[in-house]
Design an enzyme around this catalytic site. Structure first.
Site, PDB file in Angstrom:
ATOM      1  N   GLU A  53      37.265 -32.728  42.930  1.00 22.51           N
ATOM      2  CA  GLU A  53      36.505 -31.977  43.407  1.00 22.51           C
ATOM      3  C   GLU A  53      37.523 -30.537  43.646  1.00 22.51           C
ATOM      4  O   GLU A  53      38.109 -28.776  43.670  1.00 22.51           O
ATOM      5  CB  GLU A  53      35.573 -31.441  44.525  1.00 22.51           C
ATOM      6  CG  GLU A  53      33.988 -32.468  44.083  1.00 22.51           C
ATOM      7  CD  GLU A  53      33.307 -31.231  42.818  1.00 22.51           C
ATOM      8  OE1 GLU A  53      33.897 -30.468  42.908  1.00 22.51           O
ATOM      9  OE2 GLU A  53      31.979 -31.869  43.073  1.00 22.51           O
TER      10      GLU A  53
ATOM     11  N   LYS B  20      31.557 -30.818  50.840  1.00 24.43           N
ATOM     12  CA  LYS B  20      30.517 -31.146  51.353  1.00 24.43           C
ATOM     13  C   LYS B  20      30.050 -32.480  51.046  1.00 24.43           C
ATOM     14  O   LYS B  20      29.466 -32.777  49.911  1.00 24.43           O
ATOM     15  CB  LYS B  20      29.811 -29.894  50.985  1.00 24.43           C
ATOM     16  CG  LYS B  20      28.868 -30.270  51.888  1.00 24.43           C
ATOM     17  CD  LYS B  20      28.168 -28.943  51.304  1.00 24.43           C
ATOM     18  CE  LYS B  20      26.769 -29.166  52.583  1.00 24.43           C
ATOM     19  NZ  LYS B  20      25.856 -27.796  52.911  1.00 24.43           N
TER      20      LYS B  20
ATOM     21  N   LYS C  10      33.960 -31.125  55.035  1.00 25.55           N
ATOM     22  CA  LYS C  10      32.508 -30.819  55.679  1.00 25.55           C
ATOM     23  C   LYS C  10      31.886 -32.206  55.123  1.00 25.55           C
ATOM     24  O   LYS C  10      31.857 -32.658  54.479  1.00 25.55           O
ATOM     25  CB  LYS C  10      31.713 -29.676  55.201  1.00 25.55           C
ATOM     26  CG  LYS C  10      30.663 -29.333  56.155  1.00 25.55           C
ATOM     27  CD  LYS C  10      29.798 -28.089  55.610  1.00 25.55           C
ATOM     28  CE  LYS C  10      28.667 -28.661  56.559  1.00 25.55           C
ATOM     29  NZ  LYS C  10      27.912 -27.059  55.648  1.00 25.55           N
TER      30      LYS C  10
ATOM     31  N   LYS D 281      19.900 -34.645  49.826  1.00 20.85           N
ATOM     32  CA  LYS D 281      20.462 -33.870  48.700  1.00 20.85           C
ATOM     33  C   LYS D 281      21.511 -34.799  48.098  1.00 20.85           C
ATOM     34  O   LYS D 281      22.766 -33.817  47.491  1.00 20.85           O
ATOM     35  CB  LYS D 281      21.437 -32.479  49.480  1.00 20.85           C
ATOM     36  CG  LYS D 281      20.285 -31.809  49.903  1.00 20.85           C
ATOM     37  CD  LYS D 281      20.586 -29.930  51.359  1.00 20.85           C
ATOM     38  CE  LYS D 281      20.359 -29.752  51.936  1.00 20.85           C
ATOM     39  NZ  LYS D 281      20.514 -28.611  51.774  1.00 20.85           N
TER      40      LYS D 281
HETATM   41  C1  PBG Z   1      23.555 -25.366  53.609  1.00 21.33           C
HETATM   42  C2  PBG Z   1      24.822 -25.545  54.676  1.00 21.33           C
HETATM   43  C3  PBG Z   1      24.175 -26.512  55.549  1.00 21.33           C
HETATM   44  C4  PBG Z   1      25.144 -26.588  56.757  1.00 21.33           C
HETATM   45  C5  PBG Z   1      26.074 -25.534  56.594  1.00 21.33           C
HETATM   46  N1  PBG Z   1      25.607 -24.670  55.090  1.00 21.33           N
HETATM   47  C6  PBG Z   1      23.327 -27.634  55.929  1.00 21.33           C
HETATM   48  C7  PBG Z   1      23.231 -28.210  54.303  1.00 21.33           C
HETATM   49  O1  PBG Z   1      23.653 -28.648  53.342  1.00 21.33           O
HETATM   50  O2  PBG Z   1      21.833 -29.034  54.616  1.00 21.33           O
HETATM   51  C8  PBG Z   1      25.376 -27.372  57.692  1.00 21.33           C
HETATM   52  C9  PBG Z   1      25.763 -27.226  58.685  1.00 21.33           C
HETATM   53  C10 PBG Z   1      26.129 -27.664  60.241  1.00 21.33           C
HETATM   54  O3  PBG Z   1      25.212 -28.530  60.027  1.00 21.33           O
HETATM   55  O4  PBG Z   1      26.686 -27.185  60.825  1.00 21.33           O
HETATM   56  N2  PBG Z   1      23.812 -24.597  52.647  1.00 21.33           N
END
Ligand code: PBG
Length: 324
Positions: free
Chosen positions: A234, A196, A249, A218
């Site tokens: 990972e 992610k 993602k 983050k």
């Molecule tokens: C948070 C989370 C996020 C998304 C899914 N779970 C946002 C982030 O990490 O700030 C993003 C999903 C999207 O943008 O469609 N745990």
């Protein structure tokens, strides 16, 4: 001209193109992300046209529609009232909280729908981070994992089929596996947000849930978008820790990562076409600049062509309708 090898022969008509097609999209590949809130209204989300914050009743109706189109899995994202947020995110593991109540309602009305839950603290945390924030601003890895385990158990007790940690703390898959097994949820699956990335493509989602970090970013837990090898590292860790599905993602700008991960593991791979990807297509189509239907199918096909077995997409219903 003497050209014995003519690849165009395989593109000659729709039937031959269909026979030769390498990647076939199907509604069975889609996971539909749904937003919910603890209100009786279904509210359109300004930052994500076409998406709603559903009441629990509204959610059940939306799932009926999705099911009729052949979609079998949903993932839930709650918008939590500010009054319930605090620095320890205690609402994340309240058995009477919004998500456990929604899971029970879904399982009662739609027992055949696979319910996936997000395991992360950002909707519940007054700091807006996925983990617990220490006084010096750092994110506490191990303390966060304790709470994530309570959250996942609470979701599994309510009936979640798959828990999906999206927090990116180190060691959370092993801890969740152990917690689920210890509590009797040996069949509870883990879909790990393995790679992610710290991405600006999440902007509209944070608007939808009002969950943006109150300070900082983050980047100490989500990955640097410049990196590939780190994603594979990972992936190996998550596989060894017992993940059932690995996720990449965002999706569209990370097809190389999906492909590399496909080559590095035998586990199923999920990809998340995130809110910013959705919004780019929606807004360009609304302006008349792109053909939405064609772009939706092209982007989703590209994600699967790269190696994803399943795709989380806000276009799940639309794409299923187009394929039907
Ligand atoms: C948070 C989370 C996020 C998304 C899914 N779970 C946002 C982030 O990490 O700030 C993003 C999903 C999207 O943008 O469609 N745990």
């Amino acid at each position: 001209m003497n050209i014995p090898i003519r690849p165009r022969r395989n593109r000659k008509n729709p039937v031959i193109r269909g026979l030769s097609r390498e990647t076939q999209l199907s509604p069975a590949d889609f996971i539909y992300p749904l937003f919910l809130h603890d209100e009786s209204s279904n509210d359109a989300i300004d930052s994500m046209p076409g998406c709603h914050r559903w009441s629990i009743d509204g959610l059940l109706g939306e799932i009926s529609d999705a099911k009729a189109l052949g979609i079998g899995a949903v993932v839930l994202f709650p918008a939590i009232a500010d009054s319930l947020k605090n620095p320890k995110a205690v609402e994340s593991h309240n058995p009477e909280g919004l998500v456990p109540r929604a899971i029970r309602a879904i399982k009662k009305t739609h027992p055949d729908i696979t319910v996936i839950t997000d395991v992360a603290l950002d909707p519940y945390n007054s700091d807006g981070h996925d983990g617990i924030v220490a006084r010096d601003g750092r994110i506490k890895n191990d303390k966060t994992i304790e709470i994530l385990c309570s959250q996942a158990i609470c979701q599994a007790q309510a009936g979640a089929d798959i828990v999906a940690p999206s927090d990116m703390m180190d060691g959370r898959v092993a801890a969740l596996r152990n917690a689920l097994d210890t509590e009797g949820f040996k069949e509870g699956s883990i879909m790990s947000y393995t790679a992610k990335y710290a991405s600006a493509f999440y902007g509209p989602f944070r608007g939808a849930l009002d969950s943006a970090p109150k300070s900082g970013d983050k980047k100490t837990y989500q990955m640097d978008y410049a990196n590939t090898r780190e994603a594979i590292r990972e992936a190996h860790l998550d596989e060894d820790e017992g993940a059932d599905v690995l996720m990449v993602k965002p999706a569209g700008a990370y097809l190389d990562i999906i492909q590399r991960m496909r080559e590095s593991t035998h586990l199923p791979i999920a990809a998340y076409q995130v809110s910013g990807e959705y919004l780019m297509i929606k807004s360009a189509s609304a302006a008349g600049w792109l053909d939405e239907e064609k772009i939706v199918l092209e982007t989703l096909t590209a994600i699967e062509r790269a190696g994803a077995d399943m795709t989380l997409t806000y276009f799940a219903k639309e794409a299923a309708r187009l394929l039907g």
